[in-house]
Enzyme design. Structure first.
Site, mmCIF file in Angstrom:
data_model
loop_
_atom_site.group_PDB
_atom_site.id
_atom_site.type_symbol
_atom_site.label_atom_id
_atom_site.label_comp_id
_atom_site.label_asym_id
_atom_site.label_seq_id
_atom_site.Cartn_x
_atom_site.Cartn_y
_atom_site.Cartn_z
ATOM 1 C CD GLU A 48 -2.567 -1.148 2.729
ATOM 2 O OE1 GLU A 48 -3.698 -1.617 2.794
ATOM 3 O OE2 GLU A 48 -1.935 -0.766 3.742
ATOM 4 C CB THR A 128 -6.780 -1.552 1.343
ATOM 5 O OG1 THR A 128 -6.113 -2.426 2.254
ATOM 6 C CG2 THR A 128 -5.848 -1.199 0.207
ATOM 7 C CD GLU A 220 -4.206 -2.218 9.675
ATOM 8 O OE1 GLU A 220 -5.062 -1.672 8.936
ATOM 9 O OE2 GLU A 220 -3.742 -3.341 9.445
ATOM 10 C CG ASP A 243 -12.566 -6.182 0.882
ATOM 11 O OD1 ASP A 243 -11.372 -5.835 0.967
ATOM 12 O OD2 ASP A 243 -13.338 -6.201 1.862
HETATM 13 N N1 SAH Z 1 -3.590 -11.604 2.371
HETATM 14 C C1 SAH Z 1 -3.392 -10.187 2.532
HETATM 15 C C2 SAH Z 1 -3.662 -9.805 3.964
HETATM 16 C C3 SAH Z 1 -3.961 -8.387 4.163
HETATM 17 S S1 SAH Z 1 -4.806 -8.078 5.641
HETATM 18 C C4 SAH Z 1 -1.993 -9.846 2.040
HETATM 19 O O1 SAH Z 1 -1.002 -10.022 2.736
HETATM 20 O O2 SAH Z 1 -1.866 -9.371 0.910
HETATM 21 C C5 SAH Z 1 -5.817 -6.764 5.169
HETATM 22 C C6 SAH Z 1 -5.245 -5.383 5.246
HETATM 23 O O3 SAH Z 1 -6.087 -4.588 4.436
HETATM 24 C C7 SAH Z 1 -5.315 -4.759 6.627
HETATM 25 O O4 SAH Z 1 -4.266 -3.857 6.812
HETATM 26 C C8 SAH Z 1 -6.681 -4.067 6.658
HETATM 27 O O5 SAH Z 1 -6.651 -2.820 7.316
HETATM 28 C C9 SAH Z 1 -7.049 -3.873 5.195
HETATM 29 N N2 SAH Z 1 -8.363 -4.403 4.755
HETATM 30 C C10 SAH Z 1 -8.786 -4.388 3.465
HETATM 31 N N3 SAH Z 1 -10.010 -4.932 3.366
HETATM 32 C C11 SAH Z 1 -10.397 -5.299 4.608
HETATM 33 C C12 SAH Z 1 -11.566 -5.916 5.145
HETATM 34 N N4 SAH Z 1 -12.602 -6.259 4.389
HETATM 35 N N5 SAH Z 1 -11.606 -6.151 6.463
HETATM 36 C C13 SAH Z 1 -10.581 -5.818 7.253
HETATM 37 N N6 SAH Z 1 -9.446 -5.236 6.800
HETATM 38 C C14 SAH Z 1 -9.343 -4.951 5.498
#
Ligand code: SAH
Length: 291
Positions: A48, A128, A220, A243
């Site tokens: 990001e 995100t 966060e 999403d």
């Molecule tokens: N598999 C992913 C994991 C990312 S965790 C990877 O490593 O590429 C998700 C991150 O995106 C977190 O920092 C969170 O703040 C944000 N995020 C995006 N969509 C989210 C959702 N639907 N629920 C919670 N956090 C989300």
């Protein structure tokens, strides 16, 4: 004759005194904006943050955080501002090497950064998020956060309930209303960000996210705003939707498919927000309609 001149002189003095007093107390001399010089941008994931760090040509500050933390800091000028981007780094504790997403690293990195930079005028949490269709969110939308709350801190003991939810109004800081001004000026959406330590959700989470009146969901924001509160530093949340939480696709599939596009959208949104904040400053509520 002499007494007449003295009288005229004293009237003239009185006039100057009264006029200058009126001007000093009048609306024109009360500052409607507060200048912003030092900005921290807290971004959880490297993917990001990378396009933005590149765009601003920020330089890694190797000794910014204590050496036993995984956090990273990048710094540089942007217009009249000094911008410091902090990221949560990679997981070494569990040796997975993935990004340290979630509330624990976010609160700690924010706290350490604010301790290191006590002259910070505003902290922006950019990242995100999931968006709620029922609140008008669409993939790629930019949301400015009006408030934060947790949806996974359920403590069913009366006194602890509000602590668990941990609601904070981030739409204003004292008299200043950066969130609404930015959303208005830059045509972004406004809404509450609900925070939890899971990317997916349970039915129980659904109830709490609804009760929080959430427009977006992340992992966060509420933790970062909590650390900001400890320093009385204004918090601004800027979230790009990867999403749809109340849609038909599994969050993780949609998240991964849209992460790159959303990070690029963040790279467009963040400089716009910084330009505005560093140029206009933060704006007092009663001065909004005059902008
Ligand atoms: N598999 C992913 C994991 C990312 S965790 C990877 O490593 O590429 C998700 C991150 O995106 C977190 O920092 C969170 O703040 C944000 N995020 C995006 N969509 C989210 C959702 N639907 N629920 C919670 N956090 C989300």
């Amino acid at each position: 004759m002499i007494s007449f001149s003295l009288q005229r002189l004293s009237i003239a003095f009185l006039f100057v005194f009264v006029t200058s007093f009126a001007l000093n107390t009048g609306a024109t001399s009360i500052p409607k904006t507060m200048p912003v010089k030092n900005v921290i941008v807290a971004i959880a994931m490297e993917a990001e943050a990378a396009p933005f760090i590149q765009h601003l040509q920020l330089k890694l500050v190797a000794d910014f955080f204590p050496s036993n933390t995984p956090f990273q800091a990048y710094q540089g000028p942007h217009g009249d501002c000094t911008v410091t981007v902090i990221t949560n780094g990679k997981d070494t504790v569990h040796e997975t090497g993935v990004d340290n997403v979630g509330t624990v690293p976010a609160a700690l990195a924010t706290f350490l950064a604010l301790q290191k930079l006590p002259d910070t005028d505003i902290l922006i949490n950019a990242g995100t998020c999931g968006g709620f269709r029922r609140k008008g969110a669409e993939i790629g939308n930019v949301f400015v956060v009006t408030g934060v709350a947790h949806h996974d801190r359920r403590i069913p003991i009366p006194d602890y309930v509000p602590y668990g939810i941990g609601k904070l109004d981030t739409s204003r800081h004292g008299d200043f209303t950066t969130a609404e001004v930015l959303a208005l000026e830059l045509e972004y959406k406004l809404g509450v960000c609900t925070t939890g330590n899971s990317l997916d959700k349970t039915e129980e989470d659904d109830k709490h996210m609804l009760a929080n009146d959430a427009a977006v969901k992340d992992m966060e924001a509420a933790a970062i705003a909590w650390s900001c509160k400890l320093f009385d530093t204004p918090f601004l949340g800027l979230k790009v939707v990867t999403d749809i939480v109340d849609g038909e696709h599994p969050t993780q599939d949609e998240f991964l498919a849209n992460l790159l596009a959303a990070s690029q959208s963040l790279q467009v949104a963040l400089p716009r927000v910084l330009d505005h904040i560093c140029h206009v400053g933060v704006v007092k509520e009663q001065a909004m309609e005059e902008l």
